[in-house]
Write a protein that holds these residues in place. Sequence first.
Motif, short mmCIF file in Angstrom:
data_model
loop_
_atom_site.label_atom_id
_atom_site.label_comp_id
_atom_site.label_asym_id
_atom_site.label_seq_id
_atom_site.Cartn_x
_atom_site.Cartn_y
_atom_site.Cartn_z
N HIS B 257 0.80 -1.22 0.00
CA HIS B 257 0.00 0.00 0.00
C HIS B 257 0.84 1.27 0.00
O HIS B 257 0.30 2.36 -0.15
CB HIS B 257 -0.95 0.01 1.20
N THR B 272 0.84 6.49 -1.81
CA THR B 272 0.06 5.39 -1.22
C THR B 272 -1.09 5.03 -2.15
O THR B 272 -1.48 5.83 -3.01
CB THR B 272 -0.55 5.79 0.15
N THR B 274 -4.15 4.73 -1.47
CA THR B 274 -5.31 5.60 -1.26
C THR B 274 -5.17 6.90 -2.04
O THR B 274 -6.16 7.43 -2.55
CB THR B 274 -5.49 5.94 0.24
N ASP B 275 -3.94 7.38 -2.15
CA ASP B 275 -3.73 8.60 -2.94
C ASP B 275 -4.23 8.39 -4.37
O ASP B 275 -4.87 9.27 -4.96
CB ASP B 275 -2.23 8.94 -3.02
N ASN B 278 -8.18 7.79 -4.61
CA ASN B 278 -9.01 8.96 -4.33
C ASN B 278 -8.59 10.17 -5.13
O ASN B 278 -8.94 11.28 -4.80
CB ASN B 278 -8.94 9.34 -2.85
#
Lengths: 232, 622
Positions: B257, B272, B274-275, B278
């Motif tokens: 991750h 990451t 999530t970066d 999103n």
Amino acid sequence: MLSHHPLFKWLIGYEIERKRNLLLAPSGPLKDFLSVPFPDVHSVFHEANILAVDFETTGLDAVQDKLLSVGFVEMSQQQIKLNTCYHQIINTKQKLKANNVVIHQITDQQQQKGQPLEVVVEALLKALAGKVMLVHYARIEREFLQQACLELYGVAPSFPIIDTLAIAKRRLDKKDVAYDPSELRLGALRKRYHLPQYFAHNALNDAIATAELLLAQTCHFSNKTRLKEFLL
Amino acid sequence: MDTDLAEISAFVQTIPPFDQLPPVLLGKVVHAISICYLQQDEPLPPANCAVNPLFIIRKGALNYRDSLDELLGKYGEGDLCTVFCQTPLSSEIAVHTEEDTLLYSIDYQELELLVADYPAVLNFFIHSAEQRLNNKMSQINEDAIIASSLLNTSISQFYHSPVETIDQHCTIQDAAIKMTERKFSCLVIVNNHAQGDTSSPQPIGIVTDKDLRQRCIAKGLDFKQPVSTIMTKNMLTIKHNSSAYDALMLMTAKRIHHLPVMKKNRLHAMVTITDLMNNESQNAVNLTHIIRKAKNIDELVETSLLLPKLQIRMAKLGTTADHVGKSISAITMAFTIRLIELAEQKLGQAPVPYAWLAAGSQARQEQFAHSDQDNALIIADNMKPEDDQWFEQLARFVCDGLAKCGFIYCPGDIMATNPKWRQPQKKWHEYFSQWVETPSPKALLNSSVFFDLTTVHGDITLLEQVRERLLNKTQGNTLFLAHLSKNALMHRPPLGFFRDFVLVKNGENKKVLDLKHNGIAPIVDLARIYALSEGVSATNTIERLQQVAGSPSLTKASAANLIDAYEFLGLLRMEHQAKKLQINEQPDNYLVPKHISKLEREHLKDAFKVIKTLQDSRQSAY
């Protein structure tokens, strides 16, 4: 040829002519073809079995010039059946003239891979048995097929033909207005009936194009119209 | 046998779903065609045709009418006629030729056998409009998975720099403390004393939340041990000039991750997962951050110029229209809030509690760049007449500020600057009672804007109390709902397309498709009616539909169909507006049929059908 004079046909008729030629024809494809009766000229036109045919040739003279390719498709009950379509290039066993290649777009290479004339004529006669032949401008197909039969079987048969050009000409003549002969071309007539434009001119496409034109030309005729109304 | 049907094949292969067939199979399908020709005004199917023919219009046109002889649609060259494919034949649709017509017909049973291995092709014929639309939307949503769009984006757009690091000799506890303090889920372990070069510590490993859990706590390891004992050595890194797609692929493949980014062999940044996931909303969030920090209107205006760019970017990334609408609405909200704060700085404290309300598309969170502003003020009942001066100045300041930021003044004057929409709570109670109890056309027009209302800033209870009382009144109020329905049903979707025109109910042709009034607004209106009749307080159209699904007003299946239709129309609008914005044109809702692909037309027709079905059932409900 006397046998194609309208008066002659009117007097003797296709059926009598067919039976006479049947006696002359050697056994084989032509005899098989002639042994099936032609459609009754008094039958209903809309129900007639028709074979739309187109030839590509090296020129206009049936004796000197050669048949290059044959395309045909069956039409029955007013429907063109694409599963019956046929297209074949013929190996004429001679070099093509450059100025002709532009028109028919068949190259020497394609030609050499083609079938011999007798194979193609046999396929055509088999499909045409018991049907009316449909062409645009009858002279070419009639003369070249008769010439081919003469060469292959020694007999030049006659057969019933519907000619979309003749139908169009009759319509225009009735109107009693001067018209340009170019209006009788297949493409021009199709355009007049708002039929789609075909770009690739090969024998099969033109056979289908002719069949579609006939549908457009005749759809407004009544269900009682007889086949003979449209025969040459 | 050389059967050259290239010309007919070329025509058929452009028509969905035949475009999905490989050439050999297409050839077989073409051979199964019969060609027929019909005069104008003849009924279909023609005599002597297959029992269940599928027709392709080669030239000419067909019209469909229902049993009441009302026009259902017109079809031209390249359109399919599937009315006769299924047994039993539908007796409700009568098909006639509109002009002399050349048709290709295929026996449907034969076609079924031919394309048996291509269920998607058959589904196209047998599925209902609703099913087709649903297939389309699930496909789009899959495509929206960002992988494809990240291909063109550099990771530099996503990574954080500098990276949080910790020396290898620090303890595990130090690492945990640092991570907690900095709110980071991972640290890079560095060797600070390797070459005595402190400016570029050498990364030797990485430690994450998961490592603390698995390698320390679960194992009962002493947290005073050096952090290097639980780090992952041989950590994977990526070069700073890689694409975001490469980074995502690497992380997915290796199930990690966090990925340190190296520049010239030095630790440069961290990206990451999530970066990446999103990324679009991240941009919207960043933008709201900038807005929040703006010191004056000029800075806000400058930021507002980014808004169209954000919308283009989101559209290009394959985001859903719902997501774009929510992001843009959130940003508009941030602009409004910042303007209110600036106003309060200038005017001083508000004399009494109040709430700034957004109405219409902003309240529904369905706003796009360059929408007009719809707003209002609800003020505590203890306001004194002289207090209004303060609120008027506030309204003037905020509305002018919004206008400078590109949100044009509401043409219908639904703004807090209008004294009518700057009222104490009791007046709002009165307004709503009036609209619900004595519905008039004008009242209904108002109510449709004000039934979509949200608090942007201030005391949220003011609006909630009004809404609660309102929903009590509307729920089951058949007279009011009937009036509202009648109003909403004035916007009808078109019948479909005919050649390069939009075909509307009376058989007329229109040159453009108005996505908003012919598709999106009717769904928004329906969702509002369902919500009011079921007492649902949500304002967002999709949320409303989700919440009323399965209620007496709307079945679950119909709700799902409407959502699909709404998302598809929203997507088309978003793509259309992105194109306009990109060439610096004012974004609008008008689509020219010539620019709509054949397949999109099919899906649009399906969406229209879904809307029409539900409008009809709404109409017959009263």
